[in-house]
Scaffold this active site. Structure first.
Site, short mmCIF file in Angstrom:
data_model
loop_
_atom_site.label_atom_id
_atom_site.label_comp_id
_atom_site.label_asym_id
_atom_site.label_seq_id
_atom_site.Cartn_x
_atom_site.Cartn_y
_atom_site.Cartn_z
N GLY A 87 -0.72 2.36 -19.66
CA GLY A 87 -0.55 3.71 -20.16
C GLY A 87 0.76 4.32 -19.69
N THR A 88 1.19 3.96 -18.49
CA THR A 88 2.47 4.43 -17.97
C THR A 88 3.61 4.01 -18.90
OG1 THR A 88 1.73 4.43 -15.66
CG2 THR A 88 4.10 4.19 -16.05
N ASN A 174 -6.04 14.60 -15.94
CA ASN A 174 -6.72 13.52 -15.24
C ASN A 174 -7.47 13.97 -13.99
OD1 ASN A 174 -3.85 13.84 -14.32
ND2 ASN A 174 -4.53 12.42 -12.72
N GLN A 204 -6.77 9.82 -20.67
CA GLN A 204 -8.09 10.23 -20.18
C GLN A 204 -9.06 10.55 -21.31
OE1 GLN A 204 -9.54 10.07 -17.34
NE2 GLN A 204 -7.77 9.51 -16.10
N ALA A 224 -4.83 3.81 -22.71
CA ALA A 224 -4.87 2.67 -21.79
C ALA A 224 -6.28 2.09 -21.80
CB ALA A 224 -4.48 3.07 -20.38
N THR A 263 5.84 -11.36 -24.98
CA THR A 263 4.76 -12.00 -25.70
C THR A 263 3.49 -11.15 -25.63
OG1 THR A 263 5.68 -14.17 -25.20
CG2 THR A 263 3.38 -14.10 -25.90
N CYS A 353 -3.93 7.22 -9.05
CA CYS A 353 -2.59 6.68 -9.30
C CYS A 353 -1.58 7.23 -8.31
CB CYS A 353 -2.13 7.03 -10.72
SG CYS A 353 -3.16 6.30 -11.99
#
Length: 408
Positions: A87-88, A174, A204, A224, A263, A353
């Site tokens: 997600g970052t 979050n 979230q 994410a 990939t 996080c």
């Protein structure tokens, strides 16, 4: 959802104890359907999807089917899916990639330096990329939320003008679980800043709200997998059809339409799509699965601690539902967290996080909403799966009573 978790016994030995896991905002346990999909793809679609042989084509088909399933689950018919690892990464591409793409156009049209608007309580993976744009000539402005952690349309309207290049506001916070009116914020941005792009961090909220991405209308939306039961290591940026194309942040083999080289993680994408489908089905059956459980959890906690203070939203229309942050006056969050763990309850304290897994520091978000200083280090975050039973939720209050008794 009760889960089995290792814990240390009295003599330091690892024992198996039934834990009620209420830290889904940090990461959700992979759903069985996601694990099955991952294993199936690892067995049948392991080849490089860029290879020309039949096995490569099989992997490519699995990847495209996963994109389609993700779009259906998120209600995103008007979007394309760019796969990322986290997600970052998705937020960074949506923020810096899009801002860079429209900067010159906005500056030509307005005759002023391009501005970026972001809320002051975004997750660091959104706030820091936005702040970094100042080094590239953007004027970066942070919008303060109200006491519930919500950025209102009026607060954004006061900052909008034709020189705005990017607005980045999360769908749900979050730490607080506050829910922003993204569709209204997008409409206001389009009306006043016609060349601006709108990015939203939905990490979230994805899989926990019934509203479709199409109804939000943002130009880019980040998700994410591990927040809604997929396997860690896969995420996505949804790009609205017709919106400006972000500039890539890295160079390589030109995967994902040239936006994210590397990939593709076929297994992760297939598992993410499976998890998203499960979450969509659950919300279709019960749109209030989170809100109702949050209310029952709050009642259980308040029975054990009548002086507890809800932090963040209290009205349902601005409440995500899956997160409940609550302050217990006179306690230290980390101490209380471990006492609850000893009682079989796993919860969080602030953002996992930013805590780096060790200790607890005062939250910038709690400071931003002006929570009284004496409460800031006494806040626990309970985050739900949406399947907890009434018995499990009642047990949290019982565990809290025991934990508080040990503190006295």
């Amino acid at each position: 959802m009760g889960s089995r978790c290792a814990a240390r016994g009295r003599h330091g030995k690892m024992v198996r104890r039934a834990m009620l896991y209420l830290d889904h905002a940090a990461t959700a346990p992979p759903l069985p359907e996601a694990l099955e999909a991952f294993a199936r793809a690892a067995r049948d679609a392991y080849a490089n999807p860029g290879s020309l042989h039949g096995l490569g084509a099989q992997a490519a088909r699995a990847l495209e089917e996963a994109r389609g399933e993700l779009k259906r689950a998120m209600g995103a018919r008007g979007y394309r899916v760019v796969l990322t690892a986290t997600g970052t990464e998705a937020n960074d591409l949506g923020i810096r990639g899009l801002a860079r793409a429209v900067k010159s156009k906005v500056e030509r049209a307005s005759g002023k330096p391009a501005r970026v608007l972001v809320s002051s309580i975004e997750h660091p993976c959104s706030l820091l990329p936005a702040r970094a744009l100042a080094e590239e000539g953007f004027v970066v402005e942070e919008i303060a939320p109200d006491a519930a952690g919500v950025v209102r349309v009026e607060a954004l309207q006061d900052r909008l003008d034709r020189d705005v290049a990017l607005v980045s506001l999360h769908w749900a916070n979050n730490e607080l679980g506050s829910l922003l009116p993204i569709a209204e914020l997008v409409q206001q941005t389009r009306a006043v800043a016609p060349h601006a792009v709108f990015h939203t961090d939905a990490v979230q909220a994805a899989g926990k709200r019934a509203e479709s991405f199409d109804s939000l209308g943002a130009d880019s939306i980040a998700i994410a997998a591990h927040k809604f039961g997929g396997v860690r290591g896969c995420a996505a940026l949804f790009l609205r059809e017709g919106a400006p194309e972000p500039l890539p942040l890295s160079l390589g083999g030109g995967h994902e339409g040239g936006l994210r080289s590397g990939t593709e993680n076929v297994m992760g994408a297939v598992a993410m799509a499976a998890a998203a489908g499960v979450r969509r089905a659950r919300l279709s059956q019960d749109r209030r699965c989170y809100l109702d459980r949050r209310a029952k959890l709050l009642a259980s906690l308040r029975e054990a601690a009548p002086d507890a203070v809800v932090v963040g939203p209290q009205r349902e229309e601005v409440c995500l539902g899956s997160i409940l942050s609550i302050a217990f006056p006179g306690t230290v969050a980390e101490t209380l967290l471990h006492l609850l763990e000893a009682e079989g309850i796993a919860c969080g304290s602030g953002s996992a996080c930013s805590s780096h897994g060790h200790g607890h520091t005062e939250s910038a978000i709690l400071t931003a909403i002006e929570l009284p200083r004496e409460l800031r280090n006494s806040v626990l975050r309970f985050s739900l799966d949406g399947t907890e039973s009434d018995t499990e939720l009642a047990a949290v209050g019982t565990a809290l009573s025991r934990a508080l008794e040990r503190l006295r």
